[in-house]
Scaffold this active site. Structure first.
Site, PDB file in Angstrom:
ATOM      1  CB  SER A 172      -0.895   0.074   1.576  1.00 31.35           C
ATOM      2  OG  SER A 172      -0.508  -0.008   2.243  1.00 31.35           O
ATOM      3  NE  ARG A 229     -14.090  -0.028 -10.898  1.00 30.36           N
ATOM      4  CZ  ARG A 229     -15.654  -0.554  -9.848  1.00 30.36           C
ATOM      5  NH1 ARG A 229     -14.980  -1.456  -9.698  1.00 30.36           N
ATOM      6  NH2 ARG A 229     -16.506   0.188  -9.418  1.00 30.36           N
ATOM      7  CG  ASP A 253     -15.526 -10.450 -10.140  1.00 29.12           C
ATOM      8  OD1 ASP A 253     -16.780 -11.188 -10.448  1.00 29.12           O
ATOM      9  OD2 ASP A 253     -15.909  -8.923  -9.402  1.00 29.12           O
ATOM     10  CD  GLU A 258     -16.624  -5.141 -15.313  1.00 26.92           C
ATOM     11  OE1 GLU A 258     -16.738  -4.475 -15.307  1.00 26.92           O
ATOM     12  OE2 GLU A 258     -15.217  -5.409 -15.170  1.00 26.92           O
ATOM     13  CG  HIS A 276     -17.817  -5.973 -12.389  1.00 24.81           C
ATOM     14  ND1 HIS A 276     -16.860  -5.272 -12.733  1.00 24.81           N
ATOM     15  CD2 HIS A 276     -17.599  -6.110 -10.887  1.00 24.81           C
ATOM     16  CE1 HIS A 276     -16.572  -4.040 -11.797  1.00 24.81           C
ATOM     17  NE2 HIS A 276     -17.532  -4.374 -10.870  1.00 24.81           N
ATOM     18  CB  VAL A 277     -20.887 -11.606  -9.386  1.00 24.61           C
ATOM     19  CG1 VAL A 277     -21.268 -12.437 -11.221  1.00 24.61           C
ATOM     20  CG2 VAL A 277     -19.400 -13.146  -9.558  1.00 24.61           C
ATOM     21  N   GLY A 278     -18.459  -9.383  -7.860  1.00 27.35           N
ATOM     22  CA  GLY A 278     -18.405  -9.454  -6.020  1.00 27.35           C
ATOM     23  C   GLY A 278     -18.796  -8.834  -5.325  1.00 27.35           C
TER      24      GLY A 278
END
Length: 311
Positions: A172, A229, A253, A258, A276-278
């Site tokens: 980070s 993303r 995902d 998309e 993209h079902v997080g």
């Protein structure tokens, strides 16, 4: 729900919203979609979702706009700098989707290491019945999982993976007050990891962050998991690395364009592909919708947002 205003339209919908949220917005605020809006005067809040763009053109179309309530924790679809320049506040829906996305991140790590969906395809294809053997897979316990972006979701995913016996490392912008190992760059994190899990925000600051150098550092025995993303990963570099065997596989995902997925990925057994079902659970999406309403209510009543995006 009762209408917030019987007369003037003060809230408008901007694309991509789930049916239940559309219904709530219509009932509570008599909020039309932008395409159905007659006179834009007096519209002070726009609710956006599904990646619907909110840029200068949309702001120009709503001259009295003062707030954008985004349905999603990510808000790279909103030109936040332009909004701030115009005095328009922006909110998102953090926290309420942390568990669902962290669960999916952990499951994708398990899947790429244990080959669960590949094994499902193996059985369905009849290969097992024909006497073929599925290759051995890898333990999650003892694997080094590198979390790229140790925010709320990254921390929750790391905790889940630690419970599986994985060793957690992270990168980070600055070290956190955690017991896990910090690395000063994505390349150094990838070099130390068996699986690199991407959980950074989207937007210009992270576009292409996972590039060929990061993938090369991950190496031929390493896996990439992306639940952040699609823009964060250089998709061309990822395809090239998979085709050359420079990484072992991926669990994805999210994608750059998309719902279009690169053709080169569709036939690969070493890649898990999800649409993209997080955050796509009933409970999570309803909680996100209620937080959107809380933000709209707060802004209409007090001129404040409950969950403004950080500066």
């Amino acid at each position: 729900m009762t209408s917030h205003s019987e007369h003037q339209v003060r809230v408008v919908q901007l694309g991509g919203l789930m049916p239940f949220l559309r219904e709530w917005l219509s009932e509570r605020y008599a909020a039309p979609e932008l395409a159905d809006l007659g006179d834009p005067a007096g519209v002070v809040v726009a609710v956006a979702g599904g990646g619907a763009p909110v840029g200068a053109a949309e702001m120009d179309a709503l001259p009295d706009l003062r707030a954008v309530a985004n349905f999603g924790v990510g808000y790279d679809n909103v030109d936040v700098d332009e909004a701030r320049r115009r005095g328009i506040a922006v909110s998102n829906t953090p926290d309420v989707l942390t568990d669902a996305v962290a669960d999916l991140a952990a499951f994708l790590v398990v899947d790429v290491l244990r080959g669960l969906t590949a094994a499902d395809r193996f059985v369905r294809s009849g290969a097992w019945a024909r006497g073929e053997r599925l290759p051995l897979t890898r333990d999650v316990r003892g694997a080094v999982v590198g979390v790229l972006g140790l925010g709320r979701i990254g921390t929750a995913a790391a905790e889940r993976l630690e419970a599986f016996g994985a060793e957690v490392h992270y990168h980070s912008r600055s070290p956190k007050d955690v017991a896990w190992t910090h690395h000063p760059s994505p390349v150094e994190l990838a070099a130390a990891s068996d699986v690199l899990v991407v959980l950074t925000p989207g937007g210009a600051g992270t576009e292409g962050l996972v590039d060929a150098a990061v993938l090369d550092a991950l190496g031929p025995d390493g896996y990439l998991v992306n639940v952040a993303r699609g823009s964060v990963v250089d998709e061309d570099a990822l395809v090239a690395a998979l085709e050359a065997g420079r990484i072992a596989g991926a669990g994805l995902d999210v994608f750059a364009d998309e719902p279009h997925v690169p053709e080169a990925l569709l036939g690969r057994d070493d890649v898990v592909l999800l649409p993209h079902v997080g955050s796509a659970t009933v409970q999570t999406r309803e909680a996100m919708g209620r937080l959107v309403l809380d933000n709209v209510d707060a802004f209409l009543d007090r001129g404040e947002l409950v969950t403004p995006v950080p500066d």
